[in-house]
Design an enzyme around this catalytic site. Structure first.
Site, PDB file in Angstrom:
ATOM      1  N   SER A 281       0.837  -1.195   0.000  1.00  0.00           N
ATOM      2  CA  SER A 281       0.000   0.000   0.000  1.00  0.00           C
ATOM      3  C   SER A 281       0.870   1.242   0.000  1.00  0.00           C
ATOM      4  O   SER A 281       2.029   1.199   0.423  1.00  0.00           O
ATOM      5  CB  SER A 281      -0.901   0.021   1.235  1.00  0.00           C
ATOM      6  OG  SER A 281      -0.149   0.373   2.387  1.00  0.00           O
ATOM      7  N   ASP A 282       0.339   2.350  -0.481  1.00  0.00           N
ATOM      8  CA  ASP A 282       1.005   3.611  -0.221  1.00  0.00           C
ATOM      9  C   ASP A 282       0.818   3.931   1.265  1.00  0.00           C
ATOM     10  O   ASP A 282      -0.009   3.331   1.959  1.00  0.00           O
ATOM     11  CB  ASP A 282       0.445   4.721  -1.103  1.00  0.00           C
ATOM     12  CG  ASP A 282       1.479   5.807  -1.368  1.00  0.00           C
ATOM     13  OD1 ASP A 282       2.417   5.954  -0.562  1.00  0.00           O
ATOM     14  OD2 ASP A 282       1.352   6.517  -2.376  1.00  0.00           O
ATOM     15  N   ALA A 283       1.586   4.871   1.763  1.00  0.00           N
ATOM     16  CA  ALA A 283       1.649   5.115   3.197  1.00  0.00           C
ATOM     17  C   ALA A 283       0.269   5.392   3.780  1.00  0.00           C
ATOM     18  O   ALA A 283      -0.402   6.353   3.387  1.00  0.00           O
ATOM     19  CB  ALA A 283       2.590   6.276   3.485  1.00  0.00           C
TER      20      ALA A 283
END
Length: 756
Positions: A281-283
């Site tokens: 996932s992105d942050a």
């Protein structure tokens, strides 16, 4: 090579290929046996731990509030940002199973040696140099313990208000796909067995470059047909290049957050494209599913793991909720085992199970450091030089004439070399960098005096984040700059954006120069001195006023470690500019988004007379409905003459046929130079609306003074394919125009017919 040699070579290949295939199968079987054995020993908590990218600070683990070090020691953290020998020691020597940590970082355009921002690099159209930049970034990053980069960003971007256009390759899916593959090859090399290669990660999957209004983290909505034809190709190209990992995006697709979108992660990525790596996932984007109002935290975890998201970066939702979801029968054990295996496979292929310290060991020995080596800095300078776009030179001010005695460098962006590094500079080191004034002084020699004046503040009253109340201060600076300009023979006006104005969360409403910089340019113009406008920025800007007022404009972007030296190389003529734009520059901010490969309309401008009821803006001249500088545009100190477009035949039939289209290109200048010759195709009649033109090939060629070269492209049905209404990728019989020219606007066309 004679026929006999070719015959023996082919025979040798036929013998070796089965042997190599067998060896690969043996390696795969060996890896599977190792991971099978390891996973049979892992507890549920340890498996879930492999799905957790622990950020710094205090990541939570199941039923506890352990800190990062204790979490690693207990096997509850798979990966971390940055590189830390102690964390790896804790993972390997103190955790129950000794599973090593994977260390990742945003190595976007270099590590210590900073290359131009990716948008600038794309303007070089030099795939070899771009691949080499990624190789150097990998070599430096791995020497500091990094084994995974969250790059390349391959999002198609058509809205320059979005700050993250700086991180990508612009608006074209064809060129974007080739650059994505070059970056993956550069990072991962031929094999991850090498200590100087690392895992690449394409991002942001998917469609993040189409964020509405150019506003970061915003929503995206488009048809499947549109995304398949215009936005998905670079991601697919990265997968085909063997990219080891991918990252989900913050936006929604079809109303579902990409991080928990089963169509994207399972159906498309793994089903249609056959992706074998793992997705992170992105942050915090797993947690942000809740902010999209699609589910509470527990539902966000369920959606993500069910959709095929393997690793959670930073939200801790997998750690907190997967056990509960499993016990309640809302997910299966296979949904945990499968991503765990993918992540372990990545660590195995990196050799971390054989030698967990293989990357970190280099970091511990500074004597072996390759950071910012002379050869790396030289490569950065070369790529920066090939990324600088000459936008205008109508009076021949450039290159600077020999024998100058006094040159003034004026402008707020020219005062600090660090402002030229650009967004997402990983570990910038300015020890080998210069300001533009310093670089020009070196290039022009002691006979020429190079004087610097700041001229104005970078901005005034520019929103909450960059608010500066300095009207009077800028006014006094302009007075001083005018005095410096009056004493000079030529003024180099350095204007644009500081590094911090582009990149993540740096969307802008007004992408023109700030008023104080415009005031400075106006004052410099009024001196009557020759002025070269040097624009330093991370996105296309609206430069209509500047284009109208000045005869010389150079787009230098944020060029990294060697930016100032590369700028000096171009201004003095040591390097003949050859770069071409990969994003269109609008004339007005209201034109945004503006891009070259748009669809036909039913009332196209230019095909009706009088042009009343056509697609246009009524409050500007008709000719100004076009971009100020179109896609593919860029000048040289030479002029290139295109002539004699021809094809070897005007019709073709079937999959195996081909047509060769050729054009003569002559360097009418007195300098050696490079020209990027571009091939576009127009599908004249199809079952769905098609773009007005599409880039389908290019060649960047060297020309001697006065030289004429015949440039040829081989067209096959592969170049005619598109996704139809049924989302099948194929070509159709019909008439086409083959177009060759120096940019997407100035093209010569020939018509052909192709039947199935």
């Amino acid at each position: 090579m004679n026929r006999t040699s070719i015959k023996y070579l082919l025979a040798l290949i036929s013998i070796c290929l089965p042997l190599l295939s067998a060896a690969a199968k043996d390696d795969e079987a060996k890896m599977n046996r190792f991971i099978d054995k390891l996973m049979s020993k892992m507890t549920l908590a340890e498996k879930i731990g492999q799905l957790n990218l622990g950020a710094g600070g205090n990541p939570m683990v199941i039923n506890s509030n352990l800190g990062l070090e204790e979490s690693v020691a207990q096997g509850f953290v798979s990966s971390c940002g940055g590189a830390d020998m102690n964390l790896q020691r804790l993972a390997v020597e103190e955790s129950r199973l000794g599973i090593p940590i994977l260390f990742g970082l945003d190595v976007i355009h270099g590590y210590a040696t900073t290359f131009p921002i990716p948008l600038a690099c794309s303007c070089s159209w030099n795939l070899d140099l771009i691949e080499r930049s990624a190789q150097i970034a990998a070599k430096e990053a791995t020497s500091q313990g990094i084994s995974w980069t969250w790059s390349p960003m391959v999002d198609i971007a058509r809205d320059p208000r979005w700050g993250r256009v700086a991180e990508g390759a612009g608006e074209d899916p064809y060129l974007g796909g080739l650059i994505a593959q070059a970056m993956v090859r550069g990072y991962q090399g031929k094999s991850l067995d090498s200590d100087s290669t690392l895992l690449a990660c394409f991002k942001h999957f998917a469609l993040y470059g189409a964020a509405e209004g150019g506003r970061d983290y915003n929503t995206v909505d488009m048809s499947r047909w549109y995304m398949y034809n215009f936005y998905l190709p670079p991601y697919k190209a990265a997968v085909e290049a063997g990219c080891g990992t991918g990252m989900s995006s913050f936006n929604v697709v079809d109303g579902v957050p990409a991080t928990g979108n089963e169509f994207l992660l399972n159906d498309l990525l793994r089903g249609e494209w056959g992706f074998k790596g793992f997705m992170v996932s992105d942050a915090n984007s797993v947690a942000e599913i809740g902010f999209h109002r699609v589910g509470d935290p527990e539902e966000a975890a369920r959606l993500s793991i069910t959709a095929g998201l393997d690793m959670d970066m930073g939200s801790r939702h997998y750690l907190l909720y997967l056990v509960k979801l499993l016990n309640e029968g809302k997910i299966t054990m296979e949904m945990i085992d499968t991503p765990c295996r993918r992540i372990l496979e990545a660590k195995y292929r990196l050799g971390l199970f054989d030698d967990p310290y293989r990357y970190l060991r280099q970091k511990e020995d500074p004597s072996k450091s390759c950071l910012l080596s002379d050869s790396h800095v030289a490569e950065a300078r070369k790529l920066a030089g090939e990324s600088i776009v000459l936008l205008k030179n109508s009076e021949g001010l450039l290159p600077l004439k020999p024998g100058l005695k006094n040159v003034a460098v004026i402008g707020p962006i020219g005062k600090d070399a660090s402002q030229l590094f650009g967004t997402w500079s990983c570990r910038p080191d300015g020890s080998k960098s210069h300001t533009v004034a310093q670089a020009l002084q070196t290039a022009l020699g002691e006979e020429c005096k190079v004087t610097y004046s700041q001229g104005c503040l970078e901005t005034e009253g520019y929103g909450d984040y960059y608010s500066v109340d300095g009207t009077e201060q800028s006014a006094s600076m302009i007075e001083e700059a005018v005095k410096v300009a009056n004493d000079a023979e030529v003024v180099i006006a350095c204007v644009g954006e500081p590094s911090g104005w582009s990149g993540e969360v740096n969307s802008r409403v007004d992408i023109s120069l700030p008023p104080c910089q415009k005031a400075l340019l106006k004052a410099l113009k009024e001196t009557g001195k020759p002025v070269v406008v040097v624009v330093m920025n991370g996105r296309p800007l609206v430069l209509s006023d500047e284009d109208a007022a000045f005869s010389a404009i150079v787009e230098v972007w944020h060029g990294g470690t060697s930016a100032a030296d590369a700028i000096s190389d171009v201004l003095t003529g040591k390097v003949n500019p050859s770069a071409k734009l990969t994003m269109s520059f609008p004339r007005y901010k209201a034109q945004i988004p503006i891009f070259y490969n748009h669809l036909h309309t039913g009332r196209p401008l230019g095909e009706y007379n009088p042009p009343a009821f056509v697609s246009k803006y009524i409050d500007i001249p008709l000719e100004n409905n076009s971009p100020l500088y179109p896609f593919g545009y860029g000048l040289s100190y030479n002029t290139y003459e295109y002539s004699n477009l021809r094809v070897d035949k005007t019709s073709a039939k079937g999959e195996e046929d081909s047509i060769v289209v050729s054009m003569d290109v002559k360097n009418n200048g007195s300098l050696e130079g490079k020209e990027i010759v571009q091939l576009y195709i127009t599908d004249l009649i199809a079952s769905t609306s098609r773009p007005v033109i599409e880039l389908k090939g290019f060649q960047k060629l060297d020309f001697k003074p006065g030289e004429t070269r015949t440039v040829s492209f081989t067209v096959t049905p592969e170049l005619l394919k598109f996704y139809g209404r049924d989302l099948q990728y194929d070509w159709e019989s019909g008439d086409f125009e083959l177009c060759i020219g120096p940019n997407s606007r100035d093209l010569t066309k020939v018509r052909i017919r192709w039947d199935k």
